[in-house]
Design an enzyme around this catalytic site. Sequence first.
Site, short mmCIF file in Angstrom:
data_model
loop_
_atom_site.label_atom_id
_atom_site.label_comp_id
_atom_site.label_asym_id
_atom_site.label_seq_id
_atom_site.Cartn_x
_atom_site.Cartn_y
_atom_site.Cartn_z
N TYR A 113 0.40 -1.55 0.19
CA TYR A 113 -0.13 0.27 0.02
C TYR A 113 0.72 1.20 0.09
O TYR A 113 1.66 1.50 1.08
CB TYR A 113 -0.61 -0.28 0.90
CG TYR A 113 -2.15 1.43 1.75
CD1 TYR A 113 -2.44 2.36 0.72
CD2 TYR A 113 -1.41 1.67 3.04
CE1 TYR A 113 -3.16 3.14 0.69
CE2 TYR A 113 -1.93 3.20 3.00
CZ TYR A 113 -2.77 3.61 2.51
OH TYR A 113 -3.47 4.88 2.47
N ASP A 185 0.11 -8.30 5.75
CA ASP A 185 -0.94 -8.02 5.84
C ASP A 185 -1.98 -8.31 5.17
O ASP A 185 -1.70 -8.42 4.30
CB ASP A 185 -0.60 -6.39 5.43
CG ASP A 185 -1.84 -5.48 5.07
OD1 ASP A 185 -2.74 -5.49 5.25
OD2 ASP A 185 -1.27 -4.24 5.03
N LYS A 210 -11.63 -1.23 6.01
CA LYS A 210 -12.09 -2.31 5.25
C LYS A 210 -12.86 -3.11 4.93
O LYS A 210 -14.30 -3.15 5.75
CB LYS A 210 -11.04 -2.64 4.38
CG LYS A 210 -9.60 -1.85 4.56
CD LYS A 210 -9.33 -0.59 3.33
CE LYS A 210 -8.60 0.63 3.44
NZ LYS A 210 -8.54 1.90 3.60
O1 7XF Z 1 -4.92 3.78 8.07
P1 7XF Z 1 -6.37 2.95 6.84
O2 7XF Z 1 -7.39 2.34 7.85
O3 7XF Z 1 -6.53 3.70 5.61
O4 7XF Z 1 -5.14 0.96 6.68
C1 7XF Z 1 -3.97 1.70 5.70
C2 7XF Z 1 -3.87 -0.12 4.31
C3 7XF Z 1 -2.94 -0.54 5.21
N1 7XF Z 1 -2.99 -1.56 4.52
C4 7XF Z 1 -3.36 -2.19 3.06
C5 7XF Z 1 -2.85 -3.17 2.43
C6 7XF Z 1 -4.44 -0.93 2.98
O5 7XF Z 1 -5.02 -1.50 1.58
C7 7XF Z 1 -4.78 0.45 3.92
C8 7XF Z 1 -5.57 1.58 3.08
N2 7XF Z 1 -5.64 1.29 1.86
C9 7XF Z 1 -6.35 2.13 1.14
C10 7XF Z 1 -6.60 1.07 -0.27
O6 7XF Z 1 -5.92 1.07 -0.56
O7 7XF Z 1 -7.78 2.37 -1.27
C11 7XF Z 1 -6.66 3.52 1.56
C12 7XF Z 1 -6.99 4.84 0.56
S1 7XF Z 1 -5.72 6.00 0.71
#
Ligand code: 7XF
Length: 396
Positions: A113, A185, A210
């Site tokens: 990410y 993750d 998510k």
């Molecule tokens: O701090 P968050 O709850 O937004 O989580 C961070 C995060 C950590 N691990 C993975 C595999 C993630 O995909 C994310 C957050 N990803 C979203 C996305 O890829 O759409 C964030 C939107 S910019």
Amino acid sequence: MTDTLDAGFATRAIHLGYEPRDALGALTPPLYLTSTYAQDSTDAYEQVRLGEREGYVYGRIRNPTQALLETRLASLEGAEAAVAAASGMAAISATLFSLLQDGDEIVVDQIVYGTAFTLFTQGLARFGVRAVFADFTRPETVAAAIGPRTRAVYFETPANPNLRLVDIAAISAIARGRGLLTIVDNTFATPALQRPLEHGADLVLHSATKYLGGHGDLLAGAVAGPARLIDAIRLQGLRYFTGATLSPFTAFLVLRGLKTLELRVARHSESALRVARLLREHAAVAEVHYPGLPDTPGADIARRQMSAGGGLVAFELEGGLQAGRRLMDSLKLARIAVSLGDPETLIQHPATMTHASYSAEDRERYGLSEGLLRLSVGLETPEDILADLRQGLDRL
Ligand code: 7XF
């Protein structure tokens, strides 16, 4: 409730750790909105503080609503313990700040990410921790990247945004052989489809924003693993490095989301498989990445460690980036939005959105193509999702 300890996944997600009799018969576990706890006496406080007596001291460290969520998440991941945090990034940073120190190295998959990538490349570097990137789809390159100062390996599978699959057992075996922790993750798969600890990993991370929350109405995170490590993450990472504890109210919402996790993820997966098939057959589509397609790269790994393909599909159009923008703008049901795992179908363009923090050179070097699109297939009527995509693709 001890008799639900060995029950099935959904039963534990709904019942584990709570007995209505203990809370005036309330079927739904109470929400404890409190920042602190009144102590019976100075002696009692001391005993609680030293862990000699059960109880709570202060909300940054523990809260009963949060504790129930932690109990259930630990069980669903097959872990001894878990700790909740205010977001996925809060869980990641609390973990890394607790386990690493000046001079240490961590070997990280090159596709993670975007903001996690920034934490590794820019954040940790300021504290003397070096991230060494490797291609985790080739375990031999991970072995080669490990040095005398390496403490841990870190990856996502399926990886954000292109859903490449990493063999958890193969990487964990290499790490264990060198005395390193394996951190996975598991946000994209969720424990409903994949439990990394069963394949040898040490710690599992989540953005509970998510699928675990599941309704696009909160931010939350969690880490699960051995009690010894989870205690360290709670008492260092959360207590004094970040202070980013999950609010009890949000813990309550995640508990509600967990009750339907298995059901939702099954539906997300069924619909995503249909979407992946539609995309693969459409002339405007050049490439489709979906863990549930039998001929996707790493499909054998997916079969070994995942029970279904999950709700995300990544794809590239024949017309590249320009066609991608046109498609996104022509969709009527799918929303243009970052994030994933919501009931609503979401589409985003990683190179300018979730992975804009990779430089163009990094994206090129790590094989993150500029035209890639990532679709989070929602819970709407599957035929409506398919029709929306078909009308958008047919216009290209
Ligand atoms: O701090 P968050 O709850 O937004 O989580 C961070 C995060 C950590 N691990 C993975 C595999 C993630 O995909 C994310 C957050 N990803 C979203 C996305 O890829 O759409 C964030 C939107 S910019």
